[in-house]
Design a protein around this motif. Structure first.
Motif, PDB file in Angstrom:
ATOM      1  N   PHE A  62       0.831  -1.199   0.000  1.00  0.00           N
ATOM      2  CA  PHE A  62       0.000   0.000   0.000  1.00  0.00           C
ATOM      3  C   PHE A  62       0.868   1.253   0.000  1.00  0.00           C
ATOM      4  O   PHE A  62       1.798   1.371   0.807  1.00  0.00           O
ATOM      5  CB  PHE A  62      -0.922   0.011   1.221  1.00  0.00           C
ATOM      6  N   PRO A  63       0.601   2.209  -0.895  1.00  0.00           N
ATOM      7  CA  PRO A  63       1.370   3.462  -0.908  1.00  0.00           C
ATOM      8  C   PRO A  63       1.244   4.195   0.426  1.00  0.00           C
ATOM      9  O   PRO A  63       0.242   4.065   1.146  1.00  0.00           O
ATOM     10  CB  PRO A  63       0.710   4.265  -2.038  1.00  0.00           C
ATOM     11  N   LEU A  64       2.273   4.970   0.748  1.00  0.00           N
ATOM     12  CA  LEU A  64       2.238   5.735   2.004  1.00  0.00           C
ATOM     13  C   LEU A  64       1.148   6.795   1.997  1.00  0.00           C
ATOM     14  O   LEU A  64       0.635   7.170   3.053  1.00  0.00           O
ATOM     15  CB  LEU A  64       3.602   6.390   2.236  1.00  0.00           C
ATOM     16  N   ALA A  65       0.788   7.285   0.818  1.00  0.00           N
ATOM     17  CA  ALA A  65      -0.273   8.294   0.706  1.00  0.00           C
ATOM     18  C   ALA A  65      -1.628   7.630   0.918  1.00  0.00           C
ATOM     19  O   ALA A  65      -2.273   7.155  -0.011  1.00  0.00           O
ATOM     20  CB  ALA A  65      -0.213   8.979  -0.656  1.00  0.00           C
ATOM     21  N   SER A 370       5.250   6.842  -3.826  1.00  0.00           N
ATOM     22  CA  SER A 370       5.827   5.627  -3.234  1.00  0.00           C
ATOM     23  C   SER A 370       6.456   4.690  -4.260  1.00  0.00           C
ATOM     24  O   SER A 370       6.670   3.510  -3.982  1.00  0.00           O
ATOM     25  CB  SER A 370       4.781   4.852  -2.419  1.00  0.00           C
ATOM     26  N   LEU A 371       6.776   5.215  -5.435  1.00  0.00           N
ATOM     27  CA  LEU A 371       7.407   4.406  -6.477  1.00  0.00           C
ATOM     28  C   LEU A 371       8.828   4.901  -6.737  1.00  0.00           C
ATOM     29  O   LEU A 371       9.087   6.104  -6.662  1.00  0.00           O
ATOM     30  CB  LEU A 371       6.606   4.486  -7.782  1.00  0.00           C
ATOM     31  N   GLN A 390      12.308   4.575  -1.295  1.00  0.00           N
ATOM     32  CA  GLN A 390      11.661   4.878   0.000  1.00  0.00           C
ATOM     33  C   GLN A 390      11.929   3.804   1.050  1.00  0.00           C
ATOM     34  O   GLN A 390      13.070   3.540   1.383  1.00  0.00           O
ATOM     35  CB  GLN A 390      10.173   5.191  -0.193  1.00  0.00           C
ATOM     36  N   HIS A 391      10.908   3.158   1.608  1.00  0.00           N
ATOM     37  CA  HIS A 391      11.105   2.178   2.681  1.00  0.00           C
ATOM     38  C   HIS A 391      11.487   0.793   2.156  1.00  0.00           C
ATOM     39  O   HIS A 391      11.664  -0.125   2.951  1.00  0.00           O
ATOM     40  CB  HIS A 391       9.822   2.042   3.509  1.00  0.00           C
TER      41      HIS A 391
END
Length: 426
Positions: A62-65, A370-371, A390-391
């Motif tokens: 799931f994207p952070l947004a 998040s990509l 990112q993570h």
């Protein structure tokens, strides 16, 4: 400069960045027949690649947004020790990024980004298994799943979370508190339920993993320079070679260049005409010398942090802080992880003190969607990118290395790179 003895049937490549992403890509490029050098101002695995939680987090689809964050965001941002914070002095600098972040909460964008994350996740473990076997470090990769634990959360909410992951294609099992402690007896009785992600893994030492990739890279004839790239000569970047100026005064040339500098990639991209919305998330950990009996990472739904068993102790990691690349480490943000660790592992840390631990802070390169940014520049044919993981830099290191190597070698990529290209921000 040492002699590079790798086959050079595909020309010379300079990789800027010796983190896990740059090292993995360097190995894959050598395997594809390129002659490769890696440049990094601090050396092998010195940044976020060294201090991350060590989690191959393929359950994070799931994207952070997330629109669910909106109601909680003001309180989270105002809490100086909360899991998500902007340093007050950095607030206005971060506003443009957050505006793009909010746009990516729209249902259509969020669904699109989630699918793009899943495409990388689905191939990432297999790519890492193959790469660690090739680099003779399979022992640094443990495939034993991970837990997301709940304390006092209603079974309705736990079930909703479980279904959320399951409906997204993530392999997950819902466990009772008793079943959790059958898997991990040292965990606290306060844990009432857990989600058991069965198809993920971790490394017990992310820095040693970087070193193993670097050792293989050098053994194959690759060259690693500890130096800082100051500039790329744009006047000839579209010709047969790329010329670069180093801080040491040396000038080097290369047929192709790959920018894989993590949080430091934005200035290089801008220099080449790409304005990317990359922001720096400052991630913290507290490395405790006590060795737990945990056999897998344990994340807390309520406390928003993760525990990972490491070779040299137990790593408590988490929190997101926006404050740029220059602000110093905030000790309290590392120290605040200790009481959470003690709550979940009460016996391990019964006699421990926060001062026993080693504080660390590193920079995660994050994009609002998040990509990552992957593949060839649309402006310069011999410039390539691999940053913004990112993570999930550790998780995606193997698969993105393979994809970039495939494109740089003129092959069809296993995954279409359209959703990850740098010109998506144009």
């Amino acid at each position: 400069m040492s002699q590079n003895t790798a086959s050079s049937t595909n020309g010379t490549v300079t990789v800027v960045g010796a983190g896990i992403v740059g090292l993995a890509t360097g190995v894959e490029l050598l395997r594809a027949g390129h002659k490769v050098r890696i440049i990094d101002k601090e050396g092998v695995g010195a940044g976020a690649s060294k201090g991350n939680a060590g989690h191959f987090a393929t359950e994070q689809v799931f994207p952070l947004a997330d629109p669910a964050m909106l109601a909680k965001l003001p309180g989270m941002l105002l809490d100086p020790l909360g899991p998500f914070r902007i340093q007050p002095s950095y607030f206005f600098k971060a506003v443009p990024w957050f505006m793009r972040f909010l746009i990516n909460m729209l249902p259509g964008r969020r669904a699109h980004n989630s699918q793009a994350i899943k495409r990388l996740n689905q191939s990432s473990i297999e790519a890492l298994i193959e790469l660690t076997e090739f680099c003779d470090c399979s022992e640094l990769m443990t495939l034993n799943g991970s837990l997301l634990v709940f304390e006092g959360t209603s079974i309705e909410e736990v079930t909703k979370e479980c279904n959320h992951y399951s409906n997204a294609g993530v392999k997950v099992r819902l466990l009772s508190g008793g079943e959790v402690r059958q898997l991990e007896p040292s965990l606290s009785d306060s844990i009432s339920h857990a989600l058991y992600f069965t198809h993920v893994g971790h490394t017990t030492d992310p820095y040693k993993l970087c070193q193993a990739f670097a050792d293989k890279f050098v053994a194959l004839g690759g060259e690693i320079l500890t130096d800082e790239l100051l500039s790329i000569d744009k006047s000839i970047v579209d010709e047969a070679i790329v010329a670069m100026q180093l801080a040491s005064g040396e000038k080097i040339v290369s047929d192709k260049v790959l920018i894989a500098s993590g949080a430091w990639s934005k200035p290089f991209a801008k220099h080449l005409g790409h304005n990317v919305p990359l922001e720096t998330e400052r991630g913290y950990h507290l490395m405790m010398p006590q060795k737990s009996s945990l056999s897998r990472p344990v994340a807390s739904y309520n406390r928003k942090f993760i525990i990972t068993p490491m070779l040299d102790g137990t790593r408590l990691a988490g929190t997101v802080e926006f404050g740029g690349l220059k602000a110093p480490l905030v000790e309290a943000r590392a120290d605040c992880l200790f009481p959470h660790g003690k709550a979940l592992l009460p016996e391990l840390f019964a006699d421990a003190k926060v001062t026993d631990g080693e504080r660390w802070m590193g920079f995660r390169p994050s994009m609002p969607d998040s990509l990552p940014v992957l593949g060839r520049s649309n402006k310069q044919k011999n410039v390539f990118f691999s940053f913004g993981h990112q993570h999930l830099g550790l998780t995606w290191s193997g698969i993105t290395a393979k994809l970039v190597s495939q494109e740089m070698s003129g092959k069809q990529t296993e995954i279409d790179l359209s959703d990850y290209r740098i010109d998506r921000f144009s």
